[in-house]
Write an enzyme that holds these catalytic residues in place. Structure first.
Site, PDB file in Angstrom:
ATOM      1  NE  ARG A  10       5.034 -13.105  34.202  1.00  0.00           N
ATOM      2  CZ  ARG A  10       4.257 -12.316  33.459  1.00  0.00           C
ATOM      3  NH1 ARG A  10       3.183 -12.795  32.857  1.00  0.00           N
ATOM      4  NH2 ARG A  10       4.569 -11.057  33.277  1.00  0.00           N
ATOM      5  CD  GLU A  11       4.258 -11.839  28.842  1.00  0.00           C
ATOM      6  OE1 GLU A  11       3.956 -11.059  29.755  1.00  0.00           O
ATOM      7  OE2 GLU A  11       3.428 -12.293  28.029  1.00  0.00           O
ATOM      8  CG  HIS A  70       3.936 -12.503  37.648  1.00  0.00           C
ATOM      9  ND1 HIS A  70       2.661 -12.599  37.158  1.00  0.00           N
ATOM     10  CD2 HIS A  70       4.369 -11.259  37.319  1.00  0.00           C
ATOM     11  CE1 HIS A  70       2.336 -11.457  36.573  1.00  0.00           C
ATOM     12  NE2 HIS A  70       3.346 -10.618  36.647  1.00  0.00           N
ATOM     13  NE  ARG A 130       6.192  -6.005  38.195  1.00  0.00           N
ATOM     14  CZ  ARG A 130       6.668  -7.110  37.637  1.00  0.00           C
ATOM     15  NH1 ARG A 130       7.915  -7.497  37.847  1.00  0.00           N
ATOM     16  NH2 ARG A 130       5.910  -7.834  36.857  1.00  0.00           N
ATOM     17  CB  THR A 164      -2.230  -6.095  29.261  1.00  0.00           C
ATOM     18  OG1 THR A 164      -1.777  -5.685  30.563  1.00  0.00           O
ATOM     19  CG2 THR A 164      -2.518  -7.576  29.271  1.00  0.00           C
ATOM     20  CG  HIS A 192       4.684  -6.250  31.076  1.00  0.00           C
ATOM     21  ND1 HIS A 192       5.536  -7.285  31.419  1.00  0.00           N
ATOM     22  CD2 HIS A 192       3.693  -6.831  30.335  1.00  0.00           C
ATOM     23  CE1 HIS A 192       5.085  -8.426  30.928  1.00  0.00           C
ATOM     24  NE2 HIS A 192       3.958  -8.175  30.259  1.00  0.00           N
ATOM     25  CG  HIS A 194       2.108  -7.737  25.857  1.00  0.00           C
ATOM     26  ND1 HIS A 194       2.295  -9.054  25.539  1.00  0.00           N
ATOM     27  CD2 HIS A 194       2.100  -7.658  27.207  1.00  0.00           C
ATOM     28  CE1 HIS A 194       2.385  -9.763  26.659  1.00  0.00           C
ATOM     29  NE2 HIS A 194       2.268  -8.930  27.698  1.00  0.00           N
ATOM     30  CG  HIS A 286      23.876  -2.778   0.278  1.00  0.00           C
ATOM     31  ND1 HIS A 286      23.166  -2.617   1.439  1.00  0.00           N
ATOM     32  CD2 HIS A 286      23.207  -2.075  -0.666  1.00  0.00           C
ATOM     33  CE1 HIS A 286      22.114  -1.858   1.215  1.00  0.00           C
ATOM     34  NE2 HIS A 286      22.107  -1.524  -0.067  1.00  0.00           N
TER      35      HIS A 286
END
Ligand code: HCA
Ligand code: CU
Length: 460
Positions: A10-11, A70, A130, A164, A192, A194, A286
């Site tokens: 979805r997202e 959703h 939800r 958001t 959620h 961002h 390293h």
């Protein structure tokens, strides 16, 4: 117990220029289930017929994960979710002043009634709900508590605290979630977050510590703009920092590669966990340390993710690593020879961008005066070919197809006209092949790249 909801479907599909086919979505869902995510947000069925189909088919796969659809707070959206056969729907509706005024043209009380009415409708259809107050992080806190508690009373059992715009910092997220936890009626809290400031995962972890239950992720951190937390980084962080053992760490990289391939959305080499360089060491200091004891520069064994440590050899690298790479090819050299090879590598590295293993072996040959025939096995190369402007590209392609070393030929855009995938048995065969190519009528220029590693083409 901490939960993960993965929203790649979805997202993740809200990522600019990304679209998945239905079959690809089913495959992603199966792979997510294999990793053990708790919920899969499969899409918003109202977006398009194919999204509807994908959500419906995923809901019928019989996966362990809960399948979530959703939806905007609309009756038709919620009804479509029900039609797909999912058990849970997300009703999302904004709560910040700017969103209510600019997008919705609704006052706060009106918004509450609207949200509750739609949650009740979803409950009547037998769906779990939800509620996502979109732009929650910019919402007046007292109003946020009010709307969420009314949503819970109307039947929502989860609230997604949506940052958001990705504007919070971890300490603010902690405070906000702690206060929400104290003020909300019993419910689960999703995070959620961002990633607009690169703080999405840090914020999500802070929110968990403050009492939230679930983190939203996507594969490769996809999503609107800069996306949300990457699934693999989240799983690793939960494993390492919080002792969460319920997810399958060893399949994360393959899922990431699969999604890279089908989305065309490529991850950076330095991306944690799944990036190409995540377990590579380069400087002499390293590599020397890692070869003596990996714990010097590795916080955990890459094997827990099914990945391998790599030592990169170039002008920064010391004798120990060079000797190790040569001995991997069965080449033993004296200490004096090794010193001279390292010197040569430094000189080479000052002049070239990349040092391939074939170059290291060639330098060793030059220094020792011994023939080192260590690349007898299949050698693959990508040869880019520019064609003279007066020549028809197809004519050169036809000739190339007749050469036994050429496995595939592509006509391409850009500086070169043709790209050929070539299979030979050693470096000298490759050299001969390139000579032959250069003398071919119509070929103006070639540029050859030896393939060091071919990654699996398909899934697991
Ligand atoms: C969006 C909606 C959302 C919803 C998050 C959620 C957001 O703006 O596209 O349902 O938890 O970021 O607010 O993705
Ligand atoms: Cu979002």
């Amino acid at each position: 117990m901490v939960e993960i909801l993965d929203s790649t479907l979805r997202e993740g599909e809200q990522t600019p220029y990304v679209n998945f086919l239905v079959d690809e979505k089913l495959e992603i869902a199966r792979k997510l289930d294999h990793i053990g995510v708790d919920m899969i947000e499969a899409g918003d069925p109202s977006v398009s017929p194919k999204v509807f189909q994908a959500v419906k088919e995923i809901a019928s796969l019989g996966l362990k994960a809960e399948i979530v659809a959703h939806s905007l707070a609309t009756r038709s959206g919620i009804a479509k979710a029900k039609e797909c056969g999912v058990g849970r729907v997300v009703v999302f509706y904004p709560t910040s002043k700017i969103h209510l005024e600019a997008k919705m043209n609704k006052g706060e009380d009106e918004a509450i009634e609207y949200v509750c009415e739609h949650i009740r409708y979803a409950r009547e259809l037998g769906l779990k709900v939800r509620y996502t107050p979109e732009d929650a992080s910019r919402t007046d806190f007292e109003f946020l508590v009010r709307v969420c508690n009314r949503a819970i009373e109307a039947g929502a059992d989860r609230i997604s605290f949506a940052d958001t715009l990705g504007i919070l910092q971890p300490h603010e997220m902690y405070e906000r979630v702690k206060a929400l936890r104290e003020r909300l009626l019993p419910c689960k809290i999703d995070l959620h977050c961002h990633n607009d400031y690169g703080l999405a995962l840090a914020n999500a972890l802070a929110g968990l510590r403050a009492g939230a239950d679930c983190i939203h992720t996507t594969v490769n951190g996809m999503g609107e703009r800069t996306g949300i937390p990457d699934l693999s980084e989240t799983v690793l962080a939960l494993h390492q920092f919080m002792g969460v053992n319920k997810y399958e760490l060893r399949h994360l990289t393959e899922l990431s590669s699969y999604v890279e391939r089908i989305s065309g959305f490529f991850i950076a080499p330095n991306k944690p966990v799944t990036g190409m360089n995540a377990f590579s060491h380069k400087s002499g200091v390293h590599t020397n340390g890692v070869l003596k004891d990996p714990r010097t520069y590795e916080n955990f064994d890459p094997a827990i993710l099914g990945r391998e440590r790599r030592i990169v050899i170039d002008k920064y690298t010391g004798k120990r690593a060079v000797a190790m790479r040569l001995s991997e090819y069965g080449v033993e050299v004296s200490p004096e020879e090794l010193e001279a090879i390292v010197e040569e590598i430094k000189r080479f590295g000052d002049e070239h961008k990349i040092l391939h293993d074939a170059d290291i072996v060639e330098l060793a040959e030059r220094v020792t005066g011994r023939m080192i025939d260590v690349f007898p096995r299949d050698l693959n190369a990508i040869v880019m070919i520019a064609v003279e402007s007066h020549v028809y590209t197809g004519a050169v392609v036809r000739r190339l197809k007749n050469l036994k070393q050429v496995a595939n030929v592509y006509e391409i855009t850009g500086e070169y006209d043709i790209s050929a995938y070539v299979k030979v048995s050693n470096v000298s065969d490759l050299n001969n092949f390139i000579e032959e190519l250069r003398s071919m009528p119509g070929v103006k220029l070639t540029d050859t790249r030896i393939v060091l590693k071919k990654h699996a083409e398909n899934g697991w």
